[in-house]
Design a protein around this motif. Sequence first.
Motif, mmCIF file in Angstrom:
data_model
loop_
_atom_site.group_PDB
_atom_site.id
_atom_site.type_symbol
_atom_site.label_atom_id
_atom_site.label_comp_id
_atom_site.label_asym_id
_atom_site.label_seq_id
_atom_site.Cartn_x
_atom_site.Cartn_y
_atom_site.Cartn_z
ATOM 1 N N LYS A 65 -1.270 4.920 -1.300
ATOM 2 C CA LYS A 65 -2.056 4.066 -2.186
ATOM 3 C C LYS A 65 -1.242 2.870 -2.681
ATOM 4 N N ILE A 66 -1.945 1.774 -2.969
ATOM 5 C CA ILE A 66 -1.324 0.586 -3.554
ATOM 6 C C ILE A 66 -1.933 0.431 -4.943
ATOM 7 N N LEU A 67 -1.091 0.495 -5.965
ATOM 8 C CA LEU A 67 -1.572 0.410 -7.349
ATOM 9 C C LEU A 67 -1.566 -1.047 -7.812
ATOM 10 N N PHE A 68 -2.743 -1.541 -8.194
ATOM 11 C CA PHE A 68 -2.871 -2.919 -8.686
ATOM 12 C C PHE A 68 -2.726 -2.935 -10.207
ATOM 13 N N VAL A 69 -1.967 -3.895 -10.714
ATOM 14 C CA VAL A 69 -1.760 -3.993 -12.162
ATOM 15 C C VAL A 69 -2.031 -5.414 -12.635
ATOM 16 N N ALA A 70 -3.013 -5.560 -13.533
ATOM 17 C CA ALA A 70 -3.337 -6.868 -14.111
ATOM 18 C C ALA A 70 -4.100 -6.649 -15.411
ATOM 19 N N ALA A 171 5.698 -2.219 -16.241
ATOM 20 C CA ALA A 171 5.306 -1.678 -14.932
ATOM 21 C C ALA A 171 6.368 -2.016 -13.885
ATOM 22 N N ILE A 172 6.865 -3.251 -13.932
ATOM 23 C CA ILE A 172 7.899 -3.701 -12.989
ATOM 24 C C ILE A 172 9.149 -2.828 -13.121
ATOM 25 N N LYS A 173 9.588 -2.611 -14.370
ATOM 26 C CA LYS A 173 10.805 -1.807 -14.615
ATOM 27 C C LYS A 173 10.647 -0.374 -14.097
ATOM 28 N N GLU A 174 9.471 0.221 -14.326
ATOM 29 C CA GLU A 174 9.242 1.597 -13.869
ATOM 30 C C GLU A 174 9.266 1.682 -12.343
ATOM 31 N N ALA A 175 8.642 0.704 -11.689
ATOM 32 C CA ALA A 175 8.625 0.687 -10.211
ATOM 33 C C ALA A 175 10.041 0.500 -9.658
ATOM 34 N N GLN A 176 10.836 -0.347 -10.321
ATOM 35 C CA GLN A 176 12.218 -0.582 -9.881
ATOM 36 C C GLN A 176 13.040 0.708 -9.968
ATOM 37 N N LYS A 177 12.846 1.449 -11.070
ATOM 38 C CA LYS A 177 13.582 2.706 -11.265
ATOM 39 C C LYS A 177 13.318 3.691 -10.135
ATOM 40 N N LEU A 178 12.075 3.694 -9.644
ATOM 41 C CA LEU A 178 11.672 4.663 -8.617
ATOM 42 C C LEU A 178 11.704 4.083 -7.201
ATOM 43 N N ASN A 179 12.243 2.859 -7.081
ATOM 44 C CA ASN A 179 12.319 2.178 -5.775
ATOM 45 C C ASN A 179 10.960 2.027 -5.089
ATOM 46 N N ILE A 180 9.925 1.775 -5.889
ATOM 47 C CA ILE A 180 8.596 1.521 -5.333
ATOM 48 C C ILE A 180 8.510 0.023 -5.027
ATOM 49 N N PRO A 181 8.167 -0.370 -3.795
ATOM 50 C CA PRO A 181 8.098 -1.799 -3.452
ATOM 51 C C PRO A 181 7.113 -2.551 -4.365
ATOM 52 N N ILE A 182 7.533 -3.730 -4.811
ATOM 53 C CA ILE A 182 6.693 -4.532 -5.715
ATOM 54 C C ILE A 182 6.228 -5.803 -5.007
ATOM 55 N N PHE A 183 4.914 -5.988 -4.984
ATOM 56 C CA PHE A 183 4.286 -7.202 -4.453
ATOM 57 C C PHE A 183 3.716 -7.912 -5.677
ATOM 58 N N ALA A 184 3.832 -9.233 -5.746
ATOM 59 C CA ALA A 184 3.315 -9.895 -6.949
ATOM 60 C C ALA A 184 3.029 -11.371 -6.752
ATOM 61 N N MET A 185 2.043 -11.840 -7.541
ATOM 62 C CA MET A 185 1.812 -13.272 -7.681
ATOM 63 C C MET A 185 2.835 -13.731 -8.718
ATOM 64 N N VAL A 186 3.696 -14.666 -8.341
ATOM 65 C CA VAL A 186 4.767 -15.097 -9.242
ATOM 66 C C VAL A 186 4.618 -16.588 -9.550
ATOM 67 N N ASP A 187 4.464 -16.900 -10.829
ATOM 68 C CA ASP A 187 4.313 -18.293 -11.269
ATOM 69 C C ASP A 187 5.692 -18.910 -11.531
ATOM 70 N N THR A 188 5.732 -20.216 -11.792
ATOM 71 C CA THR A 188 7.017 -20.913 -11.928
ATOM 72 C C THR A 188 7.811 -20.541 -13.182
ATOM 73 N N ASN A 189 7.197 -19.794 -14.109
ATOM 74 C CA ASN A 189 7.905 -19.393 -15.331
ATOM 75 C C ASN A 189 8.517 -17.994 -15.223
ATOM 76 N N SER A 190 8.463 -17.390 -14.015
ATOM 77 C CA SER A 190 8.941 -16.013 -13.833
ATOM 78 C C SER A 190 10.122 -15.933 -12.871
ATOM 79 N N ASP A 191 10.839 -14.806 -12.940
ATOM 80 C CA ASP A 191 12.005 -14.595 -12.081
ATOM 81 C C ASP A 191 11.598 -13.813 -10.820
ATOM 82 N N PRO A 192 11.576 -14.469 -9.668
ATOM 83 C CA PRO A 192 11.125 -13.811 -8.428
ATOM 84 C C PRO A 192 12.072 -12.718 -7.930
#
Length: 257
Positions: A65-70, A171-192
């Motif tokens: 499954k791919i979990l969407f977060v918004a 959500a990003i931090k939790e996914a990073q801890k568990l090595n879950i791949p993160i896909f995201a729309m990233v705007d110019t004010n964020s750290d890619p």
Amino acid sequence: MAVEVKELLEAGVHFGHLTRKWDPNMAPYVYMERNGIHIINLYKTAAKIDEAGAALAKIAASGRKILFVATKKQAKDIVAEKAGAVNMPYITERWPGGMLTNFVTIRKAVKKMASIDRMKKDGTFMTLSKKERLQVDRLRAKLEKNLGSISDMTRLPGALFVVDIKREHIAIKEAQKLNIPIFAMVDTNSDPRQVDYVIPANDDASKSIDKILTHVSNAIAGGLAERKAQKDAPKADKKAAPAKKAEKAEVAKEEEE
């Protein structure tokens, strides 16, 4: 389906944030500055959508499954519609802390929801007092609001798709801890650098969010279709086997004659 730069332009995907609010790590994806606003390079966006789409299709084809977060207002309905269309779980209300890192507890809450539904079906619910029924109904409504869309998610997701990584930092931090791949729309004010698959795009306008999510959900649908075809192939072979056997027998008979 190849992504057209023209359609991204028409949807306003190229509009970034004010130049004073930018994250320098987004420099490779910025095309220029116009009237104090950064303009995103849509050729890079199109390439990144293709790259992310191919990876998401593989995950979907594998059965994960791919979990969407918004949780931002302008993205909620779009994400619910697009993720729901491809039968993927999504979080559009407040992110439940420990959703990934404490998944066992979240599953317990989902099971509680299912047990309330069973109570209503088997009549146990009606044996409760009026006050207890009201409390149970309130609990069920609260669980549905926060966890309804993930009720079918029996294990951790194969990936996370996020709209606005600044807002969804937990959500990003939790996914990073568990090595879950993160896909995201990233705007110019964020750290890619926080994301595995970056899609540089305007994450504030509903038109832009809709356009990106349409491509993403189409890619997932393709992966799901591929999975279905692989599953159906052995069944088709089994059905064809008796006919092939009969054909061979007939040929052998003719040769004997």
